[in-house]
Design a protein around this motif. Structure first.
Motif, PDB file in Angstrom:
ATOM      1  N   LEU A 107      48.859  47.226  34.324  1.00  0.00           N
ATOM      2  CA  LEU A 107      49.922  46.516  33.624  1.00  0.00           C
ATOM      3  C   LEU A 107      50.249  45.200  34.325  1.00  0.00           C
ATOM      4  CD1 LEU A 107      52.083  46.419  31.408  1.00  0.00           C
ATOM      5  CD2 LEU A 107      53.575  47.758  32.917  1.00  0.00           C
ATOM      6  N   LEU A 108      50.292  45.229  35.645  1.00  0.00           N
ATOM      7  CA  LEU A 108      50.592  44.011  36.399  1.00  0.00           C
ATOM      8  C   LEU A 108      49.491  42.982  36.217  1.00  0.00           C
ATOM      9  CD1 LEU A 108      52.429  42.560  38.479  1.00  0.00           C
ATOM     10  CD2 LEU A 108      50.899  43.456  40.236  1.00  0.00           C
ATOM     11  N   ARG A 109      48.242  43.434  36.267  1.00  0.00           N
ATOM     12  CA  ARG A 109      47.127  42.490  36.093  1.00  0.00           C
ATOM     13  C   ARG A 109      47.192  41.822  34.725  1.00  0.00           C
ATOM     14  NH1 ARG A 109      44.314  46.911  38.334  1.00  0.00           N
ATOM     15  NH2 ARG A 109      43.251  47.355  36.357  1.00  0.00           N
ATOM     16  N   LYS A 110      47.680  42.549  33.738  1.00  0.00           N
ATOM     17  CA  LYS A 110      47.814  41.980  32.406  1.00  0.00           C
ATOM     18  C   LYS A 110      48.888  40.895  32.389  1.00  0.00           C
ATOM     19  CE  LYS A 110      47.185  41.613  27.968  1.00  0.00           C
ATOM     20  NZ  LYS A 110      45.973  40.952  27.444  1.00  0.00           N
ATOM     21  N   LYS A 111      49.985  41.136  33.127  1.00  0.00           N
ATOM     22  CA  LYS A 111      51.061  40.150  33.183  1.00  0.00           C
ATOM     23  C   LYS A 111      50.655  38.912  33.978  1.00  0.00           C
ATOM     24  CE  LYS A 111      55.081  43.204  32.647  1.00  0.00           C
ATOM     25  NZ  LYS A 111      55.723  42.423  31.568  1.00  0.00           N
ATOM     26  N   LEU A 112      49.800  39.109  34.964  1.00  0.00           N
ATOM     27  CA  LEU A 112      49.348  38.004  35.799  1.00  0.00           C
ATOM     28  C   LEU A 112      47.931  37.610  35.415  1.00  0.00           C
ATOM     29  CD1 LEU A 112      50.633  39.130  39.323  1.00  0.00           C
ATOM     30  CD2 LEU A 112      51.685  37.513  37.755  1.00  0.00           C
ATOM     31  N   ALA A 113      47.764  36.436  34.836  1.00  0.00           N
ATOM     32  CA  ALA A 113      46.453  35.894  34.476  1.00  0.00           C
ATOM     33  C   ALA A 113      45.786  36.702  33.373  1.00  0.00           C
ATOM     34  CB  ALA A 113      45.541  35.812  35.700  1.00  0.00           C
ATOM     35  N   ASP A 114      46.580  37.384  32.542  1.00  0.00           N
ATOM     36  CA  ASP A 114      46.050  38.126  31.395  1.00  0.00           C
ATOM     37  C   ASP A 114      44.961  39.119  31.775  1.00  0.00           C
ATOM     38  OD1 ASP A 114      47.712  36.896  29.532  1.00  0.00           O
ATOM     39  OD2 ASP A 114      46.396  35.152  29.393  1.00  0.00           O
ATOM     40  N   GLY A 115      45.087  39.678  32.959  1.00  0.00           N
ATOM     41  CA  GLY A 115      44.133  40.696  33.391  1.00  0.00           C
ATOM     42  C   GLY A 115      42.801  40.165  33.870  1.00  0.00           C
ATOM     43  N   ALA A 116      42.631  38.841  33.913  1.00  0.00           N
ATOM     44  CA  ALA A 116      41.351  38.252  34.332  1.00  0.00           C
ATOM     45  C   ALA A 116      41.275  38.184  35.851  1.00  0.00           C
ATOM     46  CB  ALA A 116      41.200  36.858  33.729  1.00  0.00           C
ATOM     47  N   TRP A 117      41.211  39.349  36.488  1.00  0.00           N
ATOM     48  CA  TRP A 117      41.119  39.440  37.942  1.00  0.00           C
ATOM     49  C   TRP A 117      39.672  39.711  38.346  1.00  0.00           C
ATOM     50  CZ3 TRP A 117      45.510  41.549  41.324  1.00  0.00           C
ATOM     51  CH2 TRP A 117      46.748  41.123  40.839  1.00  0.00           C
ATOM     52  N   PRO A 118      39.114  38.943  39.268  1.00  0.00           N
ATOM     53  CA  PRO A 118      37.778  39.284  39.786  1.00  0.00           C
ATOM     54  C   PRO A 118      37.808  40.664  40.417  1.00  0.00           C
ATOM     55  CG  PRO A 118      38.475  37.097  40.501  1.00  0.00           C
ATOM     56  CD  PRO A 118      39.678  37.742  39.890  1.00  0.00           C
ATOM     57  N   SER A 119      36.694  41.362  40.392  1.00  0.00           N
ATOM     58  CA  SER A 119      36.655  42.714  40.945  1.00  0.00           C
ATOM     59  C   SER A 119      35.310  42.982  41.605  1.00  0.00           C
ATOM     60  CB  SER A 119      36.910  43.749  39.842  1.00  0.00           C
ATOM     61  OG  SER A 119      35.881  43.696  38.863  1.00  0.00           O
ATOM     62  N   PHE A 120      35.304  44.005  42.448  1.00  0.00           N
ATOM     63  CA  PHE A 120      34.055  44.453  43.064  1.00  0.00           C
ATOM     64  C   PHE A 120      34.173  45.952  43.323  1.00  0.00           C
ATOM     65  CE2 PHE A 120      36.871  43.180  46.487  1.00  0.00           C
ATOM     66  CZ  PHE A 120      36.730  44.193  47.428  1.00  0.00           C
ATOM     67  N   ALA A 121      33.030  46.591  43.430  1.00  0.00           N
ATOM     68  CA  ALA A 121      33.001  48.034  43.636  1.00  0.00           C
ATOM     69  C   ALA A 121      33.030  48.358  45.122  1.00  0.00           C
ATOM     70  CB  ALA A 121      31.745  48.627  43.007  1.00  0.00           C
ATOM     71  N   MET A 122      33.832  49.373  45.480  1.00  0.00           N
ATOM     72  CA  MET A 122      33.861  49.894  46.846  1.00  0.00           C
ATOM     73  C   MET A 122      33.761  51.409  46.749  1.00  0.00           C
ATOM     74  SD  MET A 122      36.679  49.382  49.891  1.00  0.00           S
ATOM     75  CE  MET A 122      36.277  47.651  50.095  1.00  0.00           C
ATOM     76  N   GLY A 123      32.544  51.907  46.884  1.00  0.00           N
ATOM     77  CA  GLY A 123      32.308  53.328  46.670  1.00  0.00           C
ATOM     78  C   GLY A 123      32.529  53.662  45.203  1.00  0.00           C
ATOM     79  N   GLU A 124      33.406  54.618  44.947  1.00  0.00           N
ATOM     80  CA  GLU A 124      33.718  54.997  43.573  1.00  0.00           C
ATOM     81  C   GLU A 124      34.896  54.205  43.005  1.00  0.00           C
ATOM     82  OE1 GLU A 124      34.388  59.167  43.559  1.00  0.00           O
ATOM     83  OE2 GLU A 124      32.319  59.694  44.078  1.00  0.00           O
ATOM     84  N   ASP A 125      35.499  53.360  43.824  1.00  0.00           N
ATOM     85  CA  ASP A 125      36.682  52.614  43.401  1.00  0.00           C
ATOM     86  C   ASP A 125      36.315  51.178  43.010  1.00  0.00           C
ATOM     87  OD1 ASP A 125      38.386  54.782  43.997  1.00  0.00           O
ATOM     88  OD2 ASP A 125      38.416  54.194  46.109  1.00  0.00           O
ATOM     89  N   THR A 126      37.151  50.616  42.163  1.00  0.00           N
ATOM     90  CA  THR A 126      37.036  49.207  41.800  1.00  0.00           C
ATOM     91  C   THR A 126      38.221  48.464  42.404  1.00  0.00           C
ATOM     92  OG1 THR A 126      35.913  49.705  39.717  1.00  0.00           O
ATOM     93  CG2 THR A 126      36.932  47.533  39.929  1.00  0.00           C
ATOM     94  N   ILE A 127      37.931  47.438  43.187  1.00  0.00           N
ATOM     95  CA  ILE A 127      38.971  46.655  43.844  1.00  0.00           C
ATOM     96  C   ILE A 127      39.140  45.341  43.086  1.00  0.00           C
ATOM     97  CG2 ILE A 127      39.738  45.575  45.979  1.00  0.00           C
ATOM     98  CD1 ILE A 127      39.458  48.630  46.104  1.00  0.00           C
ATOM     99  N   TYR A 128      40.372  45.057  42.683  1.00  0.00           N
ATOM    100  CA  TYR A 128      40.675  43.823  41.954  1.00  0.00           C
ATOM    101  C   TYR A 128      41.275  42.792  42.917  1.00  0.00           C
ATOM    102  CZ  TYR A 128      39.953  46.641  37.796  1.00  0.00           C
ATOM    103  OH  TYR A 128      39.408  47.461  36.835  1.00  0.00           O
ATOM    104  N   VAL A 129      40.890  41.541  42.748  1.00  0.00           N
ATOM    105  CA  VAL A 129      41.322  40.454  43.621  1.00  0.00           C
ATOM    106  C   VAL A 129      42.231  39.521  42.839  1.00  0.00           C
ATOM    107  CG1 VAL A 129      40.587  38.553  45.101  1.00  0.00           C
ATOM    108  CG2 VAL A 129      39.142  40.598  44.880  1.00  0.00           C
ATOM    109  N   VAL A 130      43.431  39.292  43.382  1.00  0.00           N
ATOM    110  CA  VAL A 130      44.394  38.437  42.688  1.00  0.00           C
ATOM    111  C   VAL A 130      43.805  37.037  42.513  1.00  0.00           C
ATOM    112  CG1 VAL A 130      45.536  37.839  44.874  1.00  0.00           C
ATOM    113  CG2 VAL A 130      46.745  37.552  42.707  1.00  0.00           C
ATOM    114  N   PRO A 131      43.845  36.471  41.314  1.00  0.00           N
ATOM    115  CA  PRO A 131      43.242  35.164  41.050  1.00  0.00           C
ATOM    116  C   PRO A 131      43.948  34.035  41.801  1.00  0.00           C
ATOM    117  CG  PRO A 131      43.702  36.353  39.005  1.00  0.00           C
ATOM    118  CD  PRO A 131      44.409  37.081  40.095  1.00  0.00           C
ATOM    119  N   LEU A 132      43.198  33.013  42.166  1.00  0.00           N
ATOM    120  CA  LEU A 132      43.769  31.855  42.847  1.00  0.00           C
ATOM    121  C   LEU A 132      44.789  31.141  41.971  1.00  0.00           C
ATOM    122  CD1 LEU A 132      40.662  30.297  44.643  1.00  0.00           C
ATOM    123  CD2 LEU A 132      42.579  31.523  45.688  1.00  0.00           C
TER     124      LEU A 132
END
Length: 268
Positions: A107-132
């Motif tokens: 929900l927060l990612r949607k409010k900030l930058a419309d959810g367009a956060w870069p991401s990468f995989a760490m094991g079974e998890d997906t880590i999202y990076v706050v956009p510049l």
């Protein structure tokens, strides 16, 4: 050298990390000697291709005059980086944490930058990076923080200040620097206080809870400083009861009366 050659054959790097050097001895002079010796070894390691040394020093250790008192010390010292947390770094850290917090993070990612956060995989998890685009401009950070977390004011009107600037201003030291630990602890305590005392508040953090959270974090920070710099207790404690503001002559008189200089000299 054999280890460096093996790493080179594998195409890997190895970083040897040194931290918490202030705990290597209770005697300051010995700590200085140990740090100086460590930096000499770090200089020697520059000849390796794959081995690296990373040394974390407190600001008072790094500025000690004798630390760099050896040949070619500039080769080590010139490569140093000062770890300073700017206001946008602190709030960026907050968004980074909240953006990866379970279902609320989506929900927060949607409010900030419309959810367009870069991401990468760490094991079974997906880590999202706050956009510049979110952290680059203070005005964007301010608007989002007030809209989502606190509301616009530190009271019922703007004369009381604004949370985005009030929090770091009241947590900052004499150089206006804020410890990320203090920042996080202040917000954590404010969130708990809001949930307990203002459960129906329109935002996660009530302004009264923010004030209590900052007070809580400040007390913790004072304890941390006393642990790192034991002399603070003697120097500042001797001023207890002094009416401020006052001239330095009053401060000097208190220190002379309590023989602070001799006390500090005996601790070296």
């Amino acid at each position: 050298m054999a280890c460096d050659t093996e790493l080179d054959d594998r195409g890997c790097y190895s970083i040897v990390l040194f931290d918490g050097l202030d705990r290597s001895s209770a005697r300051r002079n010995l700590v200085v000697d140990l740090v100086r010796g460590l930096l000499l070894h770090a200089l020697d390691m520059r000849c390796y291709r794959r081995l690296r040394a990373k040394v974390f020093l407190r600001s008072d250790q790094a500025t000690e005059p004798t630390i760099g008192d050896f040949s070619d010390s500039s080769k080590v010292i010139s490569s140093s980086v000062q770890l300073t947390w700017l206001r946008r770094d602190l709030f960026g850290m907050l968004w980074q944490f909240l953006g990866n917090w379970g279902s609320g993070g989506k929900l927060l990612r949607k409010k900030l930058a419309d959810g367009a956060w870069p991401s990468f995989a760490m094991g079974e998890d997906t880590i999202y990076v706050v956009p510049l685009s979110v952290t680059r401009e203070d005005e964007v950070l301010r608007e989002r923080f007030h809209a989502i977390i606190t509301g616009p004011w530190m009271g019922t009107n703007p004369r009381r200040g604004f949370p985005f600037t009030w929090i770091p201003n009241h947590l900052g030291d004499a150089h206006q620097l804020v410890s990320p630990r203090s920042f996080v602890e202040a917000l954590r305590a404010a969130a708990r206080d809001t949930a307990t005392n203002f459960p129906d508040h329109s935002h996660p953090l009530h302004y009264k809870s923010i004030k209590r959270g900052v007070q809580h974090a400040s007390k913790i920070r004072v304890r941390e400083l006393v642990e790192d710099y034991p002399w603070i207790q003697a120097v500042v404690g001797s001023l207890e009861g002094t009416v401020v503001p006052c001239g330095f002559d009053k401060v000097s008189e208190r220190w002379e009366t309590n023989d602070i200089l001799s006390h500090l000299s005996s601790r070296r």
